[in-house]
Write a protein that holds these residues in place. Sequence first.
Motif, PDB file in Angstrom:
ATOM      1  N   LEU A  59      42.917 -22.078  29.017  1.00  0.00           N
ATOM      2  CA  LEU A  59      43.016 -20.768  29.674  1.00  0.00           C
ATOM      3  C   LEU A  59      44.409 -20.157  29.597  1.00  0.00           C
ATOM      4  O   LEU A  59      44.556 -18.962  29.329  1.00  0.00           O
ATOM      5  CB  LEU A  59      42.588 -20.900  31.138  1.00  0.00           C
ATOM      6  N   LEU A  60      45.429 -20.958  29.824  1.00  0.00           N
ATOM      7  CA  LEU A  60      46.807 -20.453  29.824  1.00  0.00           C
ATOM      8  C   LEU A  60      47.114 -19.664  28.552  1.00  0.00           C
ATOM      9  O   LEU A  60      47.773 -18.631  28.594  1.00  0.00           O
ATOM     10  CB  LEU A  60      47.777 -21.624  29.988  1.00  0.00           C
ATOM     11  N   HIS A  61      46.614 -20.129  27.420  1.00  0.00           N
ATOM     12  CA  HIS A  61      46.866 -19.453  26.137  1.00  0.00           C
ATOM     13  C   HIS A  61      46.178 -18.085  26.054  1.00  0.00           C
ATOM     14  O   HIS A  61      46.680 -17.164  25.424  1.00  0.00           O
ATOM     15  CB  HIS A  61      46.400 -20.351  24.982  1.00  0.00           C
ATOM     16  N   HIS A  62      45.030 -17.952  26.698  1.00  0.00           N
ATOM     17  CA  HIS A  62      44.259 -16.709  26.617  1.00  0.00           C
ATOM     18  C   HIS A  62      44.521 -15.742  27.767  1.00  0.00           C
ATOM     19  O   HIS A  62      44.043 -14.607  27.716  1.00  0.00           O
ATOM     20  CB  HIS A  62      42.757 -17.026  26.548  1.00  0.00           C
ATOM     21  N   ARG A  63      45.258 -16.165  28.767  1.00  0.00           N
ATOM     22  CA  ARG A  63      45.428 -15.326  29.945  1.00  0.00           C
ATOM     23  C   ARG A  63      46.213 -14.028  29.691  1.00  0.00           C
ATOM     24  O   ARG A  63      45.892 -12.998  30.282  1.00  0.00           O
ATOM     25  CB  ARG A  63      46.086 -16.147  31.075  1.00  0.00           C
ATOM     26  N   ASN A  68      51.088 -11.170  21.218  1.00  0.00           N
ATOM     27  CA  ASN A  68      52.349 -11.074  20.491  1.00  0.00           C
ATOM     28  C   ASN A  68      52.801 -12.479  20.093  1.00  0.00           C
ATOM     29  O   ASN A  68      52.131 -13.457  20.398  1.00  0.00           O
ATOM     30  CB  ASN A  68      53.414 -10.341  21.319  1.00  0.00           C
ATOM     31  N   LEU A  69      53.947 -12.564  19.430  1.00  0.00           N
ATOM     32  CA  LEU A  69      54.433 -13.854  18.941  1.00  0.00           C
ATOM     33  C   LEU A  69      54.534 -14.905  20.039  1.00  0.00           C
ATOM     34  O   LEU A  69      54.306 -16.087  19.792  1.00  0.00           O
ATOM     35  CB  LEU A  69      55.814 -13.690  18.291  1.00  0.00           C
ATOM     36  N   ALA A  70      54.867 -14.490  21.245  1.00  0.00           N
ATOM     37  CA  ALA A  70      55.012 -15.444  22.347  1.00  0.00           C
ATOM     38  C   ALA A  70      53.702 -16.183  22.616  1.00  0.00           C
ATOM     39  O   ALA A  70      53.718 -17.341  23.026  1.00  0.00           O
ATOM     40  CB  ALA A  70      55.494 -14.731  23.605  1.00  0.00           C
ATOM     41  N   ASN A  71      52.562 -15.535  22.377  1.00  0.00           N
ATOM     42  CA  ASN A  71      51.269 -16.193  22.595  1.00  0.00           C
ATOM     43  C   ASN A  71      51.114 -17.445  21.727  1.00  0.00           C
ATOM     44  O   ASN A  71      50.442 -18.390  22.130  1.00  0.00           O
ATOM     45  CB  ASN A  71      50.102 -15.258  22.290  1.00  0.00           C
ATOM     46  N   SER A  72      51.697 -17.422  20.540  1.00  0.00           N
ATOM     47  CA  SER A  72      51.529 -18.577  19.655  1.00  0.00           C
ATOM     48  C   SER A  72      52.209 -19.813  20.228  1.00  0.00           C
ATOM     49  O   SER A  72      51.841 -20.931  19.893  1.00  0.00           O
ATOM     50  CB  SER A  72      52.056 -18.272  18.252  1.00  0.00           C
ATOM     51  N   LEU A  73      53.204 -19.607  21.076  1.00  0.00           N
ATOM     52  CA  LEU A  73      53.925 -20.725  21.680  1.00  0.00           C
ATOM     53  C   LEU A  73      53.557 -20.930  23.143  1.00  0.00           C
ATOM     54  O   LEU A  73      54.113 -21.772  23.823  1.00  0.00           O
ATOM     55  CB  LEU A  73      55.433 -20.493  21.548  1.00  0.00           C
ATOM     56  N   THR A  74      52.612 -20.128  23.638  1.00  0.00           N
ATOM     57  CA  THR A  74      52.181 -20.230  25.032  1.00  0.00           C
ATOM     58  C   THR A  74      50.916 -21.073  25.096  1.00  0.00           C
ATOM     59  O   THR A  74      49.854 -20.630  24.683  1.00  0.00           O
ATOM     60  CB  THR A  74      51.900 -18.823  25.616  1.00  0.00           C
TER      61      THR A  74
END
Length: 197
Positions: A59-63, A68-74
């Motif tokens: 979930l944390l990744h899709h919240r 943006n680029l930060a999502n790839s590392l989230t």
Amino acid sequence: MADALAAAAIAMLALRLSSSALDWPLVVQIVAGVWLAEFGSYWLHRLSHGDTWLWRVHLLHHRPSKLNLANSLTAHPLNAFYDKFARAVPLVVLGFDASAIVAISLFQLTQSLVTHANVRGRIGWLNHLIGSAELHRLHHSDDPADAGNFGTAVPLWDQLFGTFRYRPAPAQVGVYTPAAYPGEHQLKALLAWPWRR
């Protein structure tokens, strides 16, 4: 950040354990290794979108409501670990060369950044060969009808298992029912979400 640290740690472990038993040319190992590494990750990612504990971790990744680029590392640290583990273990077990493992890991990291980039460009027929922001934006859609595109680096397994989606960009990204989850900036609550009743 957890994603990048997990990738680095597991890649270093893979390099230490790699036996270099395969005598395939390096280019063949890299191409085959990208597909092979994506296979385990594809299935874990697909299972992470069900109504399971894996979704609570993922979930944390899709919240976030913007891509943006930060999502790839989230990613939740557990999500980052099991994804990188699923990618690296087959390569080590089959004896891929350490140089091939490094090249595959770098390609996957670059593709993760590319697929999460906040760009509106189109790459046309290349979407059938390589992961893109165009395809992955659909994966992050807040509309269940767009669910699919679980591969990040390459769309091969999505194509073979019927989850490939190629259509216009979604109106919004995020989760289907945002009110059911902690807010996208409530990091502590999102990290604890997998253990919440």
